[in-house]
Motif scaffolding. Structure first.
Motif, PDB file in Angstrom:
ATOM      1  N   GLY A 107      29.414  55.612  47.718  1.00  0.00           N
ATOM      2  CA  GLY A 107      30.283  56.585  48.378  1.00  0.00           C
ATOM      3  C   GLY A 107      31.752  56.378  48.063  1.00  0.00           C
ATOM      4  N   ALA A 108      32.124  55.188  47.600  1.00  0.00           N
ATOM      5  CA  ALA A 108      33.523  54.939  47.243  1.00  0.00           C
ATOM      6  C   ALA A 108      33.883  55.756  46.006  1.00  0.00           C
ATOM      7  CB  ALA A 108      33.747  53.459  46.983  1.00  0.00           C
ATOM      8  N   ASP A 109      35.136  56.196  45.930  1.00  0.00           N
ATOM      9  CA  ASP A 109      35.620  56.999  44.810  1.00  0.00           C
ATOM     10  C   ASP A 109      36.633  56.161  44.035  1.00  0.00           C
ATOM     11  OD1 ASP A 109      36.135  59.102  43.111  1.00  0.00           O
ATOM     12  OD2 ASP A 109      37.456  60.143  44.515  1.00  0.00           O
ATOM     13  N   PHE A 110      36.340  55.902  42.762  1.00  0.00           N
ATOM     14  CA  PHE A 110      37.210  55.086  41.917  1.00  0.00           C
ATOM     15  C   PHE A 110      37.436  55.806  40.597  1.00  0.00           C
ATOM     16  CE2 PHE A 110      37.001  51.683  38.511  1.00  0.00           C
ATOM     17  CZ  PHE A 110      38.355  51.439  38.491  1.00  0.00           C
ATOM     18  N   ASN A 111      38.711  56.051  40.275  1.00  0.00           N
ATOM     19  CA  ASN A 111      39.076  56.723  39.042  1.00  0.00           C
ATOM     20  C   ASN A 111      40.082  55.850  38.308  1.00  0.00           C
ATOM     21  OD1 ASN A 111      39.467  58.586  37.012  1.00  0.00           O
ATOM     22  ND2 ASN A 111      40.868  59.848  38.217  1.00  0.00           N
ATOM     23  N   GLY A 112      39.630  55.168  37.247  1.00  0.00           N
ATOM     24  CA  GLY A 112      40.505  54.296  36.480  1.00  0.00           C
ATOM     25  C   GLY A 112      39.691  53.328  35.656  1.00  0.00           C
ATOM     26  N   TYR A 113      40.369  52.363  35.059  1.00  0.00           N
ATOM     27  CA  TYR A 113      39.721  51.335  34.268  1.00  0.00           C
ATOM     28  C   TYR A 113      39.574  50.081  35.109  1.00  0.00           C
ATOM     29  CZ  TYR A 113      40.798  54.352  30.351  1.00  0.00           C
ATOM     30  OH  TYR A 113      40.878  55.427  29.519  1.00  0.00           O
ATOM     31  N   CYS A 114      38.589  49.252  34.735  1.00  0.00           N
ATOM     32  CA  CYS A 114      38.322  48.040  35.506  1.00  0.00           C
ATOM     33  C   CYS A 114      38.081  46.867  34.567  1.00  0.00           C
ATOM     34  CB  CYS A 114      37.088  48.278  36.381  1.00  0.00           C
ATOM     35  SG  CYS A 114      36.597  46.827  37.283  1.00  0.00           S
ATOM     36  N   GLN A 115      38.676  45.714  34.918  1.00  0.00           N
ATOM     37  CA  GLN A 115      38.400  44.469  34.214  1.00  0.00           C
ATOM     38  C   GLN A 115      38.120  43.400  35.258  1.00  0.00           C
ATOM     39  OE1 GLN A 115      41.465  43.066  31.571  1.00  0.00           O
ATOM     40  NE2 GLN A 115      40.424  41.133  31.208  1.00  0.00           N
ATOM     41  N   THR A 116      36.970  42.747  35.137  1.00  0.00           N
ATOM     42  CA  THR A 116      36.618  41.685  36.080  1.00  0.00           C
ATOM     43  C   THR A 116      36.555  40.360  35.338  1.00  0.00           C
ATOM     44  OG1 THR A 116      34.260  42.081  35.745  1.00  0.00           O
ATOM     45  CG2 THR A 116      35.318  43.231  37.589  1.00  0.00           C
ATOM     46  N   GLY A 117      36.446  39.280  36.115  1.00  0.00           N
ATOM     47  CA  GLY A 117      36.388  37.946  35.528  1.00  0.00           C
ATOM     48  C   GLY A 117      37.748  37.299  35.398  1.00  0.00           C
ATOM     49  N   VAL A 118      38.783  37.881  35.994  1.00  0.00           N
ATOM     50  CA  VAL A 118      40.140  37.343  35.938  1.00  0.00           C
ATOM     51  C   VAL A 118      40.284  36.294  37.034  1.00  0.00           C
ATOM     52  CG1 VAL A 118      42.581  37.900  36.132  1.00  0.00           C
ATOM     53  CG2 VAL A 118      41.010  39.516  35.078  1.00  0.00           C
ATOM     54  N   THR A 119      40.675  35.077  36.677  1.00  0.00           N
ATOM     55  CA  THR A 119      40.737  34.003  37.675  1.00  0.00           C
ATOM     56  C   THR A 119      42.110  33.369  37.832  1.00  0.00           C
ATOM     57  OG1 THR A 119      40.061  32.390  36.006  1.00  0.00           O
ATOM     58  CG2 THR A 119      38.317  33.369  37.352  1.00  0.00           C
ATOM     59  N   ASP A 120      43.082  33.716  37.013  1.00  0.00           N
ATOM     60  CA  ASP A 120      44.387  33.061  37.048  1.00  0.00           C
ATOM     61  C   ASP A 120      45.351  33.798  37.973  1.00  0.00           C
ATOM     62  OD1 ASP A 120      46.451  31.366  36.581  1.00  0.00           O
ATOM     63  OD2 ASP A 120      46.771  31.954  34.507  1.00  0.00           O
ATOM     64  N   THR A 121      45.203  33.599  39.305  1.00  0.00           N
ATOM     65  CA  THR A 121      46.020  34.330  40.272  1.00  0.00           C
ATOM     66  C   THR A 121      47.474  33.873  40.274  1.00  0.00           C
ATOM     67  OG1 THR A 121      45.383  32.804  42.013  1.00  0.00           O
ATOM     68  CG2 THR A 121      44.111  34.826  41.807  1.00  0.00           C
ATOM     69  N   ASN A 122      47.734  32.600  40.014  1.00  0.00           N
ATOM     70  CA  ASN A 122      49.120  32.124  40.042  1.00  0.00           C
ATOM     71  C   ASN A 122      49.973  32.852  39.022  1.00  0.00           C
ATOM     72  OD1 ASN A 122      48.785  30.344  42.123  1.00  0.00           O
ATOM     73  ND2 ASN A 122      48.211  28.655  40.792  1.00  0.00           N
ATOM     74  N   SER A 123      49.449  33.092  37.838  1.00  0.00           N
ATOM     75  CA  SER A 123      50.240  33.793  36.831  1.00  0.00           C
ATOM     76  C   SER A 123      50.482  35.243  37.238  1.00  0.00           C
ATOM     77  CB  SER A 123      49.551  33.729  35.467  1.00  0.00           C
ATOM     78  OG  SER A 123      48.334  34.428  35.499  1.00  0.00           O
ATOM     79  N   ILE A 124      49.549  35.831  37.987  1.00  0.00           N
ATOM     80  CA  ILE A 124      49.727  37.200  38.474  1.00  0.00           C
ATOM     81  C   ILE A 124      50.929  37.268  39.408  1.00  0.00           C
ATOM     82  CG2 ILE A 124      48.723  39.000  39.934  1.00  0.00           C
ATOM     83  CD1 ILE A 124      45.969  38.048  38.852  1.00  0.00           C
ATOM     84  N   PHE A 125      50.990  36.357  40.393  1.00  0.00           N
ATOM     85  CA  PHE A 125      52.075  36.378  41.369  1.00  0.00           C
ATOM     86  C   PHE A 125      53.401  35.981  40.733  1.00  0.00           C
ATOM     87  CE2 PHE A 125      48.430  35.844  44.291  1.00  0.00           C
ATOM     88  CZ  PHE A 125      48.593  37.030  44.964  1.00  0.00           C
ATOM     89  N   ASN A 126      53.403  34.995  39.851  1.00  0.00           N
ATOM     90  CA  ASN A 126      54.639  34.576  39.204  1.00  0.00           C
ATOM     91  C   ASN A 126      55.212  35.684  38.336  1.00  0.00           C
ATOM     92  OD1 ASN A 126      54.473  32.083  40.425  1.00  0.00           O
ATOM     93  ND2 ASN A 126      53.443  31.127  38.693  1.00  0.00           N
ATOM     94  N   ALA A 127      54.369  36.378  37.593  1.00  0.00           N
ATOM     95  CA  ALA A 127      54.832  37.484  36.757  1.00  0.00           C
ATOM     96  C   ALA A 127      55.385  38.607  37.618  1.00  0.00           C
ATOM     97  CB  ALA A 127      53.694  37.985  35.876  1.00  0.00           C
TER      98      ALA A 127
END
Length: 139
Positions: A107-127
């Motif tokens: 029932g959820a509606d999702f329109n876009g691209y998806c990439q999973t398996g990303v584990t490096d959260t610190n680099s996400i927040f620092n960037a």
């Protein structure tokens, strides 16, 4: 010998919960170290080093950066989550997803691209912190 530690009143405890209630509208980026629940509307980026919950009545027009997220409302922007991202049956997402793990309910509606398996959260927040030159609202 024994000294009291001074508590910094400006520093938020990581376990605290912030709520943007239904009927509340925020324009600008929202940054928090704790959990946040959004039942109102935010026009700007949401950055949390903990969990972001967007209720069924919640709306975010901007990007979401979080450690984990549970989305039931409307999101118009990209979502970057370091661990688990749950799209509940009432979720409406228009944007790309970058996450370690993703669960999408029927029932959820999702329109876009998806990439999973990303584990490096610190680099996400620092960037995100380095690239953000705008004034932010801290909750």
């Amino acid at each position: 010998m024994f000294q009291k530690k001074k508590n910094n009143l400006n520093e938020q405890k990581a376990g605290s919960i912030n709520i943007v209630g239904e009927g509340t509208e925020i324009t600008g980026d929202l940054t928090t170290k704790g959990d946040i629940r959004i039942d109102g509307r935010i026009q700007g980026n949401v950055i949390s080093q903990a969990k972001v919950v967007v209720g069924a009545s919640g709306e975010v027009v901007g990007d979401i950066y979080a450690y984990s997220a549970e989305l039931s409302g409307t999101i118009s922007g990209n979502i970057t989550v370091g661990e688990n991202l749950f799209l509940k049956m009432t979720a409406n997402v228009n944007g790309n997803i970058l996450s370690n793990k993703l669960v999408i309910e029927n029932g959820a509606d999702f329109n876009g691209y998806c990439q999973t398996g990303v584990t490096d959260t610190n680099s996400i927040f620092n960037a995100k912190e380095r690239s953000s030159g705008k004034e932010e609202t801290t909750a």
